[in-house]
Design an enzyme around this catalytic site. Structure first.
Site: not given
Ligand code: FAD
Ligand code: FMN
Length: 643
Positions: A103, A173, A320, A344, A363, A413
């Site tokens: 591209q 762009y 994508g 995804c 990812c 767990e």
């Molecule tokens: C409301 C909410 C929204 C969130 N939104 C996002 C988001 O949009 N994007 C994102 O990336 N993250 C989000 N997070 C954070 C994300 O969920 C955590 O970062 C992630 O789950 C961490 O994963 P983990 O496996 O390290 O731990 P956890 O998910 O905490 O899992 C740990 C597991 O270990 C088990 N465990 C603990 N001790 C023991 C033991 N001694 N023996 C056996 N089992 C045990 C627990 O029961 C639990 O099931 C969110 C969290 C919350 C609460």
């Molecule tokens: C990390 C990332 C980089 C991207 N870079 C470009 C790019 O270089 N040129 C472009 O035209 N679109 C770019 N896009 C947009 C994608 O080509 C695509 O249009 C968009 O992600 C929506 O498609 P999807 O839902 O299948 O991911 C990018 C998207 C992502 C997630």
């Protein structure tokens, strides 16, 4: 016989034929060398995608000159030194029967002087709201030089063996900056009405064609709509598409948006947006031209892709992020195994989130993305007895990767179900992806020879009894509940208590903590019909959410009348009220429930207890430091690879 006959039928793209109607959308990875050339990491990554069966690979936006670079480790076509490394990418595509092409792009104003080494350039000196820098207006002579650079870049691609070139005329762009009245205020022959604003693009088409001697087809990517006031409309794009057809372009690819509209969530649609949200744009363009038209935008499901193609709404479907999440999507669909696809989830945390931070993309749901070389390393000569502690995303991924490497894996767990915090994350509105990820990982745990033990709390004794040689500790984190003044503790819950069904809110709810999770909890409660006040000490909420996700979330909170109070601190909880403090003083607010979402602390006791045992211990995810699913999955896979 495939269930998706249209998707897996060949497709003529001008003079070349793709083996199927699936195309890898261009995506900048930040895996390239500083000088724009491909790297072994890039090659391994692209090989995985090519082997997955996609018919056409459009390489990422490749800068035609250094002043058009957008990201520090982006592929470039600015000099002949890139040709040999690019040839390796071409060979990997051809070895898998796929077409490949670059591209061609110039970022214009949508970059920074840090990336280009100089002030960004544009048709007019208007700053992009996201990037902030005032660009320098190009002179007529400089425009001619950039047109020439597009031609030279196309020639390099041809010399590397590419099958086509695509001109990046979308996403705000440089080419779009000329096309759009939003960014082009020129009064010379390159500005004014749409016909004049198209001149730059049409000159590039001509220059490219002459540089490659008409030997490769030319694709052009356009934004069907720019989604900004005064920007390109779908009618404008149809007119541009028709002009491109007259100019002999071979294929059109219809996306949407620019940086100024990025946070509206169309260009790289976040989790809260519908699948296939841009198909209508391609459909309208397709009705106005007789060229093959590519559609894109959150197409994740083979059924949907097939129906778009079979209904004649587009000729080709671009995938994508779905190919980052699962490069084998085409192969699994063709083999009739769509249930095995790792979808995804459009979290935009690890791909765009990291990219816009200047980092290499990962990812969230596929820890092998960008780490294909690590995953290709031969498995250990002697498999180990591995105990994984915790069935959250980190633990589940650790068990899956360890089992894939041939280890003898037990996953324990404490709860009677898997998922960890994914359960709470999935319980808030517009977050279906976390449930999809949970389901996928559970499916993989079932498919692989992994001994999953629920209701099993692991201690050092349990590790000893299980005969572990290595332990991956993924015990996660627990929400922090500070002590507050007052006597209202009986009405205080954490957001996880609420979202995991252990507590029920009553009446007006005060949610303390306006990070992404707190804001989502507030939305959940408001959707349930509670009046909600969201209290945040900082000056803004959900700052840890990806840009587009955040702006959609804030819009929904506004629509739901959630009372958002920033620069406000929860001071005291009484039986029927709370006391809040903001810069104007303190105030009492009547409420029925208080929900705490003020951060988390690692559950790390087991890590310390295991020190006395003679086993290899690796801690991953929130137990190291509370963060996100992205880090939990990445660290888990890396730990399993290190065994
Ligand atoms: C409301 C909410 C929204 C969130 N939104 C996002 C988001 O949009 N994007 C994102 O990336 N993250 C989000 N997070 C954070 C994300 O969920 C955590 O970062 C992630 O789950 C961490 O994963 P983990 O496996 O390290 O731990 P956890 O998910 O905490 O899992 C740990 C597991 O270990 C088990 N465990 C603990 N001790 C023991 C033991 N001694 N023996 C056996 N089992 C045990 C627990 O029961 C639990 O099931 C969110 C969290 C919350 C609460
Ligand atoms: C990390 C990332 C980089 C991207 N870079 C470009 C790019 O270089 N040129 C472009 O035209 N679109 C770019 N896009 C947009 C994608 O080509 C695509 O249009 C968009 O992600 C929506 O498609 P999807 O839902 O299948 O991911 C990018 C998207 C992502 C997630």
């Amino acid at each position: 016989m495939t269930s998706y006959p249209t998707m897996f039928s060949p497709c003529e793209l001008g003079p070349v034929t793709a083996k199927n109607r699936l195309l890898m959308a261009p995506m900048v990875r930040n895996y390239a060398a500083e000088d724009g050339s491909s790297t072994p990491r890039y090659l391994a990554h692209l090989r995985a995608i090519a082997e997955g069966g996609v018919g056409t690979l459009v390489l990422e936006a490749m800068y035609v000159r250094k002043d058009g670079r957008g990201f520090p480790s982006q592929l470039g076509l600015q000099g002949d030194h890139v040709i040999e490394p690019l040839r390796e990418l071409v060979e990997v595509a051809h070895a898998n029967g796929a077409l490949i092409g670059p591209q061609l792009y110039h970022a214009g104003r949508q970059t920074t002087s840090a990336a280009t080494g100089d002030t960004p350039v544009a048709p007019s000196a208007i700053p992009d709201p996201l990037m902030g820098e005032v660009p320098r207006e190009l002179t007529g002579e400089e425009i001619g030089e950039i047109v020439t650079a597009f031609g030279a870049a196309a020639r390099r691609a041809m010399e590397a063996g590419c099958d086509f070139v695509q001109i990046h005329g979308a996403h705000g762009y440089l080419v779009t900056q000329f096309l759009s009245g939003f960014t082009n205020r020129r009064e010379d022959g390159y500005g004014g009405d749409l016909d004049h604003r198209m001149r730059f693009l049409l000159e590039i088409v001509e220059e490219v064609r002459s540089a490659i001697d008409g030997r490769l087809p030319i694709f052009v990517r356009l934004s069907g709509e720019e989604m900004v006031p005064g920007g390109l409309t779908l009618d404008d794009t149809v007119a541009v598409a028709q002009a491109l057809e007259r100019a002999g372009v071979d294929v059109l690819d219809i996306s949407a948006g620019n940086y100024a509209s990025f946070n509206r969530g169309y260009m790289i649609a976040p989790m809260a947006r519908d699948d296939g949200l841009l198909v209508h744009l391609a459909e309208r363009v397709k009705a106005a031209v007789s060229l093959p038209v590519v559609t894109v935008g959150k197409i994740r499901d083979p059924e949907m892709a097939e129906s778009i193609l079979a209904d004649g709404r587009a000729d080709v479907v671009a995938l994508g992020r779905q190919l980052l999440a699962d490069p084998d999507w085409p192969r699994k669909a063709e083999a009739g195994e769509p249930e095995r696809i790792n979808h995804c989830i459009a979290c935009n945390q690890a791909c765009t989130g990291r990219l816009f931070n200047g980092e290499d993309i990962w990812c969230t749901v596929n820890p092998a993305c960008g780490f294909e070389e690590d995953f290709a390393a031969p498995p250990p000569a002697r498999p180990k007895r591995v105990v994984v502690v915790g069935g959250g995303p980190g633990g589940m991924q650790a068990a899956v990767t360890a089992a894939q490497r041939g280890h003898d894996v037990v996953l324990c767990e404490r709860d009677d179900h898997l998922g960890g915090q994914l359960i709470a994350a999935a319980a808030t509105p517009h977050r279906p992806g976390w449930e999809e990820l949970h389901r996928y990982l559970e499916g993989e745990l079932r498919r692989l020879p992994i001994d999953v033990r629920l209701g099993t709390e692991v201690t050092a004794d349990v590790v000893r009894e299980l005969g572990a040689e290595a332990v991956i500790v993924a015990t996660g984190s627990q929400q922090t509940v500070p002590r507050f003044d007052g006597s209202g503790d009986g009405r205080v819950f954490t957001s996880r208590d609420l979202l995991e069904g252990r507590a029920e809110a009553v009446g007006h709810v005060v949610v303390a903590g306006g990070g992404c999770a707190g804001a989502q909890t507030a939305e959940h409660l408001a959707v349930e019909g509670h009046p909600v006040t969201l209290v945040e000490q900082l000056s803004d909420i959900a700052t840890d959410a990806p840009l587009d996700d955040r702006s959609l979330l804030i819009g929904r909170l506004r629509d739901l009348d959630v009372d958002v109070r920033t620069e406000t601190t929860l001071m005291r909880i009484d039986p029927d009220s709370v006391t809040l403090e903001d810069p104007s003083g303190t105030q009492e607010l009547a409420c029925g429930t208080v929900v705490i979402c003020l951060g988390a602390e690692p559950q790390s006791a087991l890590v310390d207890d295991l020190e006395e045992l003679d086993v290899h211990v690796l801690a991953v995810g929130d137990v190291v430091a509370p963060r996100k699913v992205t880090e939990a999955i990445h660290e888990a896979a890396q730990a399993a690879l290190a065994l």
